[in-house]
Design a protein around this motif. Sequence first.
Motif, PDB file in Angstrom:
ATOM      1  N   GLU A  98      29.243  15.635 -31.160  1.00  0.00           N
ATOM      2  CA  GLU A  98      29.295  17.029 -31.603  1.00  0.00           C
ATOM      3  C   GLU A  98      28.596  17.897 -30.554  1.00  0.00           C
ATOM      4  OE1 GLU A  98      30.611  19.085 -33.847  1.00  0.00           O
ATOM      5  OE2 GLU A  98      29.372  20.668 -32.962  1.00  0.00           O
ATOM      6  N   GLY A 138      27.610  20.952 -30.838  1.00  0.00           N
ATOM      7  CA  GLY A 138      26.521  21.754 -31.393  1.00  0.00           C
ATOM      8  C   GLY A 138      25.408  20.900 -31.972  1.00  0.00           C
ATOM      9  N   ALA A 158      31.770  25.745 -43.211  1.00  0.00           N
ATOM     10  CA  ALA A 158      31.810  27.009 -42.474  1.00  0.00           C
ATOM     11  C   ALA A 158      32.320  28.148 -43.347  1.00  0.00           C
ATOM     12  CB  ALA A 158      32.682  26.858 -41.230  1.00  0.00           C
ATOM     13  N   VAL A 206      32.528  18.458 -37.682  1.00  0.00           N
ATOM     14  CA  VAL A 206      32.457  19.369 -38.828  1.00  0.00           C
ATOM     15  C   VAL A 206      33.415  18.853 -39.917  1.00  0.00           C
ATOM     16  CG1 VAL A 206      32.417  21.788 -39.572  1.00  0.00           C
ATOM     17  CG2 VAL A 206      31.751  21.199 -37.262  1.00  0.00           C
ATOM     18  N   ASP A 258      24.730  20.914 -35.361  1.00  0.00           N
ATOM     19  CA  ASP A 258      24.950  20.765 -36.800  1.00  0.00           C
ATOM     20  C   ASP A 258      26.235  19.988 -37.038  1.00  0.00           C
ATOM     21  OD1 ASP A 258      22.862  22.909 -37.654  1.00  0.00           O
ATOM     22  OD2 ASP A 258      24.185  23.980 -36.260  1.00  0.00           O
ATOM     23  N   TYR A 280      29.217  20.743 -42.138  1.00  0.00           N
ATOM     24  CA  TYR A 280      28.820  21.898 -42.947  1.00  0.00           C
ATOM     25  C   TYR A 280      30.054  22.686 -43.373  1.00  0.00           C
ATOM     26  CZ  TYR A 280      29.317  24.324 -38.471  1.00  0.00           C
ATOM     27  OH  TYR A 280      29.806  24.810 -37.293  1.00  0.00           O
ATOM     28  N   ARG A 301      31.905  32.018 -36.525  1.00  0.00           N
ATOM     29  CA  ARG A 301      32.748  30.835 -36.564  1.00  0.00           C
ATOM     30  C   ARG A 301      31.959  29.610 -37.003  1.00  0.00           C
ATOM     31  NH1 ARG A 301      36.782  29.142 -38.355  1.00  0.00           N
ATOM     32  NH2 ARG A 301      36.818  26.925 -38.000  1.00  0.00           N
ATOM     33  N   ASP A 302      30.748  29.475 -36.422  1.00  0.00           N
ATOM     34  CA  ASP A 302      29.988  28.272 -36.730  1.00  0.00           C
ATOM     35  C   ASP A 302      28.586  28.631 -37.232  1.00  0.00           C
ATOM     36  OD1 ASP A 302      28.644  29.006 -34.443  1.00  0.00           O
ATOM     37  OD2 ASP A 302      29.656  27.522 -33.173  1.00  0.00           O
ATOM     38  N   LEU A 303      27.826  27.611 -37.516  1.00  0.00           N
ATOM     39  CA  LEU A 303      26.507  27.807 -38.091  1.00  0.00           C
ATOM     40  C   LEU A 303      25.585  28.623 -37.170  1.00  0.00           C
ATOM     41  CD1 LEU A 303      25.466  27.055 -40.828  1.00  0.00           C
ATOM     42  CD2 LEU A 303      25.030  24.745 -39.997  1.00  0.00           C
ATOM     43  N   ASP A 309      26.462  30.949 -35.132  1.00  0.00           N
ATOM     44  CA  ASP A 309      26.911  32.340 -35.307  1.00  0.00           C
ATOM     45  C   ASP A 309      26.320  32.931 -36.579  1.00  0.00           C
ATOM     46  OD1 ASP A 309      28.604  32.139 -33.073  1.00  0.00           O
ATOM     47  OD2 ASP A 309      30.353  31.593 -34.298  1.00  0.00           O
ATOM     48  N   SER A 356      38.097  28.452 -31.793  1.00  0.00           N
ATOM     49  CA  SER A 356      37.078  29.413 -31.366  1.00  0.00           C
ATOM     50  C   SER A 356      37.486  30.792 -31.823  1.00  0.00           C
ATOM     51  CB  SER A 356      36.959  29.428 -29.835  1.00  0.00           C
ATOM     52  OG  SER A 356      36.466  28.201 -29.368  1.00  0.00           O
ATOM     53  N   GLY A 374      38.466  21.908 -33.400  1.00  0.00           N
ATOM     54  CA  GLY A 374      38.456  23.163 -34.151  1.00  0.00           C
ATOM     55  C   GLY A 374      39.030  24.354 -33.404  1.00  0.00           C
TER      56      GLY A 374
END
Lengths: 448, 448
Positions: free
Chosen positions: B32, B34, B41, B9, B36, B39, B132-134, B136, B114, B112
């Motif tokens: 990564e 995830g 956030a 990220v 994504d 981005y 928190r993240d995309l 979410d 959580s 990062g």
Amino acid sequence: MRIVIVGGVAAGMSAASRARRLNPDVQVVVFERGGDISYGACGLPYVIGGDVPDFGHLIARTPERLRGQGIGVRLHHDVTGVDAAARTVTVLDRDSGRTLTEPYDRLLIATGVSAVRPDWARTELGGVHVLRDLPDGRAVAASLRGARRACIIGGGYIGLEMAEALRARGLSVVLLEKGPEVAGRMLDREYQQRVRAELERRGVEVRCGTTVEGLTGKAGRVTGVQTDHGLIRADLVIVAVGVKPNTALAQAAGARIGRTGAVAVNARQETSVEGISAAGDNTESTHRVTRRKVHLPLGLTANRMGRVAGVNMAGGDARFPGVVGTGIFKVFGLGAARTGLTQAEADGLGLRAVSVDVDSTDHAGYYPDAAPIHVRLTAERGSGRLLGAQLVGQPDSVKRVDVVAALLHKRASVQDLFELDLAYAPPFSSVWDVLLVAADRLGRELCS
Amino acid sequence: MRIVIVGGVAAGMSAASRARRLNPDVQVVVFERGGDISYGACGLPYVIGGDVPDFGHLIARTPERLRGQGIGVRLHHDVTGVDAAARTVTVLDRDSGRTLTEPYDRLLIATGVSAVRPDWARTELGGVHVLRDLPDGRAVAASLRGARRACIIGGGYIGLEMAEALRARGLSVVLLEKGPEVAGRMLDREYQQRVRAELERRGVEVRCGTTVEGLTGKAGRVTGVQTDHGLIRADLVIVAVGVKPNTALAQAAGARIGRTGAVAVNARQETSVEGISAAGDNTESTHRVTRRKVHLPLGLTANRMGRVAGVNMAGGDARFPGVVGTGIFKVFGLGAARTGLTQAEADGLGLRAVSVDVDSTDHAGYYPDAAPIHVRLTAERGSGRLLGAQLVGQPDSVKRVDVVAALLHKRASVQDLFELDLAYAPPFSSVWDVLLVAADRLGRELCS
């Protein structure tokens, strides 16, 4: 202790208030040539343009309120001479025609600047104005009635702000500038062009490289401006070709005039004559970036000088810190700001200056209403010292020039700017604020 | 040279780009967890609220574009272990279920934070979210359909921004805060109250001093929040009670964890383990005002740390300059910003801090749309050193916090701030900008 102050606008009134505040035992008398005191001259274009409903809104303090603070205010009193040995001033009471001799222990000369009037502008024709003080503003406002075509001569702060004001009043506006571009003393060429583009987008006809040769008139009213490129019809003419410091009184007192043409003072705002201080637009200051004397007549500087003078005259000890050459203006939907030196100014001083230009957005690109912002950042090769910045963008976005002004004050480097922990959230800036992006690029440019 | 980066990220991608840019010979692979990468956030609340049309707008760089820059990106790859002696990582490919062993010369841990989920929030009920993240963000957006009553738990940045977003979507919003006021970690009490007043003015029901005890649900959907002051009906619940750094991998590698709870690094972003760096929200930094370690997970800091790590891993030499604790947020028509220390924080550190509050307008009072701005300026008695500032006002007006951030970076004094040559014209500020007024008053307070 009797303090006499000549001039009751920005510097004079700041000095008066500050002196009384510091030392309630001093007697303070302000002689003001005109009929108004303590007003914000910078607001005149906004009253004329209708953003501010009337000139009364510009007045910060009335004579009555000042008298309540123990400050004597004498309007229509023209100080015509100084006897520095006897510590007296000669004052013409313009209402009664009487001449008075008034003693002082400390004298402050805060006589400001006058608008430059070239020979061709010394006319009796109606509809021809400069814009310097409140009476000028009222006269322009009166001339608006029935006016349809305005011609503004001069593309500096006042010319630009008046272009917006007169368009807002529905007039057609032609702006004439002798030099190659508008905003010539404030910005480098590319940034001048952005200002001109905004003027033209809003229907102002801009003619640069045009010299005025005279005015034409009929029945006592102006009808046009004769230029080296032909006649421009106009029933309202604003002459905004510059200002000159009012130094006659200081000179009469024997005070030294600096090479800038303005009154020379030390950091305590004291002139070369014992007991006489000077402050405001008539006075020069020290540029912290170049360490040279400069004459930059601006509102904050005038107020700050007055304050310093007031403290010192009342027995305190204050120093004027100098300036870094910050300036800002709005013209229609555009704000333009500068601080320090432009590339052109740095070149003129023989500095090894290098600049970068960054085009970005004023906040996160994905957040609504992200608008372009253009930043030029200038630094000294070798030392890496910041020299200046220029910003053009939406009005609210260019106030970030103050960040660079703060660093210039501390003689900081490009690296310092790049390291700053600036505020970020999407509605306020990009993650890397445009100033940080500019510092990054300039840092690399300095290394290359 | 092979650089492996865990986390794609802000910090991870900044490091990857910077390393490749500095040294095109290095191989860079980003794992990564995830789906994504790269981005913003910080933009999530604005997509949810509808200011930004979709989540795709938040993505700065796609995997394809990064591959074009020579950066390998492996999505859905979870780095589960590190062998610092062998310089390998264990990676679970979540799509195939395979476990890989990948070698590195330099490893960056950019895992990062959580969102904290209290026990009561560990639920299968639909309509309960952290942000928190995309994923979410997408989940909250999906839950908006049919939702009418939102309950936000936590009055920090995310809770406040989500209150605005959900009101914009037409939901009723109740904001619960355990502490005595909202924005508790950002501002002093009086400034917290201004934020709460704006929330309430916009129809958010704010309940401070309220502890959540559990959630109620029906048919797999949340129906309410049980608190020590009764039940609040809700069909959408946002849990925004804080974040914790993801340090498991760093700990597994043997890297030291600081007293802040985040990964400890030197100024080159190197952990205590040879060959392993850390950057971003999982990493602590040095506060330049207090010289203490702090954990302030924010966007610019994460990007800057990543950049420093990337330069160093690729063979260059960069240093993270530290932070001064700058933060900013918008909630409805109000912006709030802070830098340095609040009075409460300074008191907590045992500093002899003194603050002044100034209520002024963001530009000349006579110019249209002058809006209130409130500034608290804090300094150290004795030294006169600036410690911090808090600003609340119209959003565009509070970015001037950056001026104080610049001075804090240089360990400047209140006197320095008062001496600044800030930009003045009536549409931009008062003659004496509110920051100058605050510095003036604070200077006198320090002398008294």
